[in-house]
Design a protein around this motif. Sequence first.
Motif, short mmCIF file in Angstrom:
data_model
loop_
_atom_site.label_atom_id
_atom_site.label_comp_id
_atom_site.label_asym_id
_atom_site.label_seq_id
_atom_site.Cartn_x
_atom_site.Cartn_y
_atom_site.Cartn_z
N THR A 1 0.83 -1.15 0.00
CA THR A 1 0.01 0.15 -0.03
C THR A 1 0.96 1.13 -0.17
OG1 THR A 1 -0.05 -0.01 2.31
CG2 THR A 1 -1.93 -1.30 1.32
N VAL A 2 2.00 1.20 -0.52
CA VAL A 2 3.19 2.10 -0.20
C VAL A 2 3.65 2.34 -1.76
CG1 VAL A 2 5.19 3.03 0.80
CG2 VAL A 2 3.75 1.78 2.11
N TYR A 3 3.68 3.74 -2.11
CA TYR A 3 4.66 4.29 -3.24
C TYR A 3 5.99 3.94 -3.11
CZ TYR A 3 6.68 7.47 -6.40
OH TYR A 3 7.60 8.05 -7.55
N LYS A 4 6.57 3.25 -4.42
CA LYS A 4 7.93 2.80 -4.15
C LYS A 4 8.76 3.54 -5.18
CE LYS A 4 7.23 -0.75 -1.14
NZ LYS A 4 8.14 -0.97 0.05
N GLU A 5 9.95 3.64 -4.92
CA GLU A 5 11.01 4.21 -5.75
C GLU A 5 12.09 3.16 -5.80
OE1 GLU A 5 12.34 8.16 -5.18
OE2 GLU A 5 10.67 9.00 -5.84
N LEU A 6 12.32 2.52 -6.88
CA LEU A 6 13.21 1.31 -6.88
C LEU A 6 14.24 1.17 -8.18
CD1 LEU A 6 10.22 -1.25 -6.46
CD2 LEU A 6 11.62 -0.36 -4.56
N ASN A 7 15.24 0.48 -8.14
CA ASN A 7 15.93 0.21 -9.28
C ASN A 7 15.82 -1.39 -9.78
OD1 ASN A 7 17.91 2.38 -9.93
ND2 ASN A 7 18.16 2.29 -7.74
N TYR A 8 15.97 -1.31 -11.12
CA TYR A 8 16.09 -2.61 -11.70
C TYR A 8 17.33 -3.26 -12.34
CZ TYR A 8 14.99 -1.64 -16.49
OH TYR A 8 15.21 -0.92 -17.72
N LEU A 9 17.63 -4.36 -12.57
CA LEU A 9 18.63 -4.95 -13.61
C LEU A 9 18.10 -6.28 -14.16
CD1 LEU A 9 21.58 -4.86 -14.65
CD2 LEU A 9 22.15 -6.31 -12.56
N LEU A 10 18.04 -6.32 -15.49
CA LEU A 10 17.43 -7.13 -16.18
C LEU A 10 19.08 -7.68 -17.11
CD1 LEU A 10 15.61 -9.26 -17.47
CD2 LEU A 10 14.99 -7.33 -19.11
#
Length: 244
Positions: free
Chosen positions: A53-62
Amino acid sequence: MKKFLYSLSLCTLFVFLSVQVCGQEDKKVNAKIESSTLENQIRLKAVVANNTTVYKELNYLLVSIKKGSGGNLSNNQQSGKFSINPGEVKTLSEISVNLEKKDALKAFLYVRDEETRTLIAKDSLELNHDLFTKKAAKTEEDAVFELKGLTIDETKTKVGKDFYDLFYLQYSQLPDKSNAAVTISEMPLRGTSGQISIQIEDKVVYSFMTNPGEDYLKEQLAASLRYIKEFNARKNLIKNEFIY
């Protein structure tokens, strides 16, 4: 008839509560590699779902690693920062790879918190895994080197969270960290007790019963770091025995 309806209502309520509890336990960020194939072309799609229920700021690596039939290796990776709203499912990026019958492919998706840098979700995909060599494994390790020192919090109680916080503060300061992510998981047992496990590469390095005492948690922290160090030493010793 009234007894039957009363029993049926109780069963319905129990099922509803069970589903609700399970849903609450699944409220986390999930990562998924979706794949589709058209002729010799495979498309890999990085998808993330925010079940919290929380807004998230994330990083991804594919990362995708391909081994051709002639033994040549090639890799492709995409990464970046993204934000995701509560309940949102977002496609982050796509990679297309030409794959023949005798080719092998590995793909990895990692998602980490932008602020704490901890790994919070991951997924992987393998095709024709037996065709990979130790050299391919080395390439894979190099491709995800930036994940060194990342930790995953899978604890469920306050005691588990307290231990994870102690572990993260201490582990993040170590000069020699594992190239693989370290997972701190917790399994509730009967009563108020539970078991915390430290895992690297899906292997349990150390586990202990929960206890809220601060001195006890610090003792288990010291033991956990010691066993991680011994695990990495054994792994490096075995690795050095191979000639690539």
